[in-house]
Design a protein around this motif. Structure first.
Motif, PDB file in Angstrom:
ATOM      1  N   ARG A  48       0.706  -1.273  -0.066  1.00  9.71           N
ATOM      2  CA  ARG A  48      -0.010  -0.118  -0.141  1.00  9.71           C
ATOM      3  C   ARG A  48       0.821   1.434   0.009  1.00  9.71           C
ATOM      4  O   ARG A  48       1.644   1.551   0.799  1.00  9.71           O
ATOM      5  CB  ARG A  48      -1.010  -0.078   1.296  1.00  9.71           C
ATOM      6  CG  ARG A  48      -1.727  -1.115   1.094  1.00  9.71           C
ATOM      7  CD  ARG A  48      -2.856  -1.023   2.122  1.00  9.71           C
ATOM      8  NE  ARG A  48      -3.759   0.006   2.281  1.00  9.71           N
ATOM      9  CZ  ARG A  48      -4.392   0.513   3.300  1.00  9.71           C
ATOM     10  NH1 ARG A  48      -4.163   0.097   4.515  1.00  9.71           N
ATOM     11  NH2 ARG A  48      -5.283   1.433   3.023  1.00  9.71           N
ATOM     12  N   VAL A  49       0.884   2.096  -1.238  1.00 12.30           N
ATOM     13  CA  VAL A  49       1.662   3.190  -1.306  1.00 12.30           C
ATOM     14  C   VAL A  49       0.903   4.389  -1.770  1.00 12.30           C
ATOM     15  O   VAL A  49      -0.152   4.162  -2.203  1.00 12.30           O
ATOM     16  CB  VAL A  49       2.934   3.196  -2.464  1.00 12.30           C
ATOM     17  CG1 VAL A  49       3.917   1.977  -1.718  1.00 12.30           C
ATOM     18  CG2 VAL A  49       2.224   2.540  -3.649  1.00 12.30           C
ATOM     19  N   CYS A  50       1.245   5.481  -1.221  1.00 15.53           N
ATOM     20  CA  CYS A  50       0.611   6.751  -1.624  1.00 15.53           C
ATOM     21  C   CYS A  50       0.422   7.111  -3.035  1.00 15.53           C
ATOM     22  O   CYS A  50       1.492   6.675  -3.823  1.00 15.53           O
ATOM     23  CB  CYS A  50       0.882   7.808  -0.720  1.00 15.53           C
ATOM     24  SG  CYS A  50       2.560   8.476  -0.845  1.00 15.53           S
ATOM     25  N   ALA A  51      -0.371   7.957  -3.589  1.00 18.81           N
ATOM     26  CA  ALA A  51      -0.240   8.189  -4.872  1.00 18.81           C
ATOM     27  C   ALA A  51       1.008   9.126  -5.615  1.00 18.81           C
ATOM     28  O   ALA A  51       1.284   9.018  -6.691  1.00 18.81           O
ATOM     29  CB  ALA A  51      -1.556   8.969  -5.258  1.00 18.81           C
ATOM     30  N   SER A  52       1.267   9.975  -4.609  1.00 20.69           N
ATOM     31  CA  SER A  52       2.445  10.734  -5.119  1.00 20.69           C
ATOM     32  C   SER A  52       3.591   9.886  -5.136  1.00 20.69           C
ATOM     33  O   SER A  52       4.606  10.082  -5.839  1.00 20.69           O
ATOM     34  CB  SER A  52       2.670  11.698  -3.802  1.00 20.69           C
ATOM     35  OG  SER A  52       2.861  11.247  -2.604  1.00 20.69           O
ATOM     36  N   CYS A  53       3.782   8.783  -4.256  1.00 14.52           N
ATOM     37  CA  CYS A  53       5.182   7.819  -4.616  1.00 14.52           C
ATOM     38  C   CYS A  53       4.997   7.085  -6.029  1.00 14.52           C
ATOM     39  O   CYS A  53       5.786   6.972  -6.706  1.00 14.52           O
ATOM     40  CB  CYS A  53       5.052   6.757  -3.320  1.00 14.52           C
ATOM     41  SG  CYS A  53       5.939   7.365  -1.689  1.00 14.52           S
ATOM     42  N   ILE A  54       3.666   6.729  -6.299  1.00 11.88           N
ATOM     43  CA  ILE A  54       3.458   6.160  -7.561  1.00 11.88           C
ATOM     44  C   ILE A  54       3.680   7.157  -8.680  1.00 11.88           C
ATOM     45  O   ILE A  54       4.382   6.799  -9.584  1.00 11.88           O
ATOM     46  CB  ILE A  54       1.940   5.587  -7.618  1.00 11.88           C
ATOM     47  CG1 ILE A  54       1.765   4.598  -6.601  1.00 11.88           C
ATOM     48  CG2 ILE A  54       1.442   5.037  -9.060  1.00 11.88           C
ATOM     49  CD1 ILE A  54       0.280   4.175  -6.392  1.00 11.88           C
ATOM     50  N   LYS A  55       3.323   8.292  -8.664  1.00 14.61           N
ATOM     51  CA  LYS A  55       3.585   9.434  -9.482  1.00 14.61           C
ATOM     52  C   LYS A  55       4.912   9.596  -9.827  1.00 14.61           C
ATOM     53  O   LYS A  55       5.366   9.897 -11.092  1.00 14.61           O
ATOM     54  CB  LYS A  55       2.819  10.706  -9.347  1.00 14.61           C
ATOM     55  CG  LYS A  55       1.254  10.547  -9.655  1.00 14.61           C
ATOM     56  CD  LYS A  55       0.469  11.803  -9.214  1.00 14.61           C
ATOM     57  CE  LYS A  55      -0.741  11.673  -8.714  1.00 14.61           C
ATOM     58  NZ  LYS A  55      -1.223  13.180  -8.508  1.00 14.61           N
ATOM     59  N   SER A  56       5.773   9.684  -8.643  1.00 14.47           N
ATOM     60  CA  SER A  56       7.147  10.080  -8.833  1.00 14.47           C
ATOM     61  C   SER A  56       8.112   9.149  -9.071  1.00 14.47           C
ATOM     62  O   SER A  56       9.217   9.159  -9.565  1.00 14.47           O
ATOM     63  CB  SER A  56       7.585  10.825  -7.410  1.00 14.47           C
ATOM     64  OG  SER A  56       7.472   9.899  -6.466  1.00 14.47           O
ATOM     65  N   GLY A  57       7.422   7.754  -9.371  1.00 13.68           N
ATOM     66  CA  GLY A  57       8.314   6.689  -9.931  1.00 13.68           C
ATOM     67  C   GLY A  57       9.211   6.209  -8.944  1.00 13.68           C
ATOM     68  O   GLY A  57      10.234   5.493  -9.076  1.00 13.68           O
ATOM     69  N   LYS A  58       8.768   6.276  -7.600  1.00 12.29           N
ATOM     70  CA  LYS A  58       9.598   5.546  -6.511  1.00 12.29           C
ATOM     71  C   LYS A  58       9.382   4.083  -6.368  1.00 12.29           C
ATOM     72  O   LYS A  58      10.417   3.411  -5.755  1.00 12.29           O
ATOM     73  CB  LYS A  58       9.288   6.357  -5.228  1.00 12.29           C
ATOM     74  CG  LYS A  58       9.776   7.652  -4.847  1.00 12.29           C
ATOM     75  CD  LYS A  58       9.114   8.058  -3.452  1.00 12.29           C
ATOM     76  CE  LYS A  58       9.619   9.554  -3.259  1.00 12.29           C
ATOM     77  NZ  LYS A  58       9.371  10.260  -2.118  1.00 12.29           N
ATOM     78  N   ILE A  59       8.430   3.489  -6.904  1.00 11.43           N
ATOM     79  CA  ILE A  59       8.326   2.065  -7.031  1.00 11.43           C
ATOM     80  C   ILE A  59       8.284   1.555  -8.491  1.00 11.43           C
ATOM     81  O   ILE A  59       8.059   2.459  -9.599  1.00 11.43           O
ATOM     82  CB  ILE A  59       6.967   1.735  -6.179  1.00 11.43           C
ATOM     83  CG1 ILE A  59       5.705   2.239  -7.238  1.00 11.43           C
ATOM     84  CG2 ILE A  59       6.873   2.038  -5.026  1.00 11.43           C
ATOM     85  CD1 ILE A  59       4.670   1.374  -6.874  1.00 11.43           C
ATOM     86  N   VAL A  60       8.441   0.303  -8.646  1.00 13.81           N
ATOM     87  CA  VAL A  60       8.718  -0.377  -9.939  1.00 13.81           C
ATOM     88  C   VAL A  60       7.510  -1.246  -9.896  1.00 13.81           C
ATOM     89  O   VAL A  60       7.522  -2.180  -9.044  1.00 13.81           O
ATOM     90  CB  VAL A  60       9.988  -0.926 -10.159  1.00 13.81           C
ATOM     91  CG1 VAL A  60      10.001  -1.759 -11.673  1.00 13.81           C
ATOM     92  CG2 VAL A  60      11.098   0.037 -10.026  1.00 13.81           C
ATOM     93  N   LYS A  61       6.559  -1.014 -10.743  1.00 12.30           N
ATOM     94  CA  LYS A  61       5.315  -2.060 -10.927  1.00 12.30           C
ATOM     95  C   LYS A  61       5.709  -3.091 -11.515  1.00 12.30           C
ATOM     96  O   LYS A  61       6.602  -3.244 -12.396  1.00 12.30           O
ATOM     97  CB  LYS A  61       4.313  -1.303 -11.341  1.00 12.30           C
ATOM     98  CG  LYS A  61       3.603  -0.129 -10.831  1.00 12.30           C
ATOM     99  CD  LYS A  61       2.486   0.272 -11.661  1.00 12.30           C
ATOM    100  CE  LYS A  61       1.520   1.158 -11.084  1.00 12.30           C
ATOM    101  NZ  LYS A  61       0.487   1.668 -11.703  1.00 12.30           N
ATOM    102  N   GLY A  62       5.272  -4.292 -11.116  1.00  9.63           N
ATOM    103  CA  GLY A  62       5.678  -5.660 -11.487  1.00  9.63           C
ATOM    104  C   GLY A  62       4.939  -6.696 -11.051  1.00  9.63           C
ATOM    105  O   GLY A  62       3.872  -6.659 -10.241  1.00  9.63           O
TER     106      GLY A  62
END
Length: 62
Positions: A48-62
């Motif tokens: 569970r991550v915040c939308a700002s982390c998803i938008k900034s590219g801090k995570i790699v979807k997989g």
């Protein structure tokens, strides 16, 4: 489940509702948490991550 981003640790913020008569009651602003399948050590894991982390590219979807 806690209202907290697993990546950056962002949590809810607190403040007041203020009416026209200036009555105050406590309120909270929750974090925009999304459940995302992300690449973790070895494989993929649902976090569970915040939308700002998803938008900034801090995570790699997989």
């Amino acid at each position: 489940m806690a209202q907290k981003c697993e990546l950056c640790g962002k949590g809810p913020q607190f403040g007041n509702n203020i009416s026209h008569a200036h009555n105050t009651t406590r309120r909270r602003w929750n974090v925009n948490l999304q459940s995302v399948k992300a690449k973790a050590e070895g494989g993929s894991k649902r976090i569970r991550v915040c939308a700002s982390c998803i938008k900034s590219g801090k995570i790699v979807k997989g």
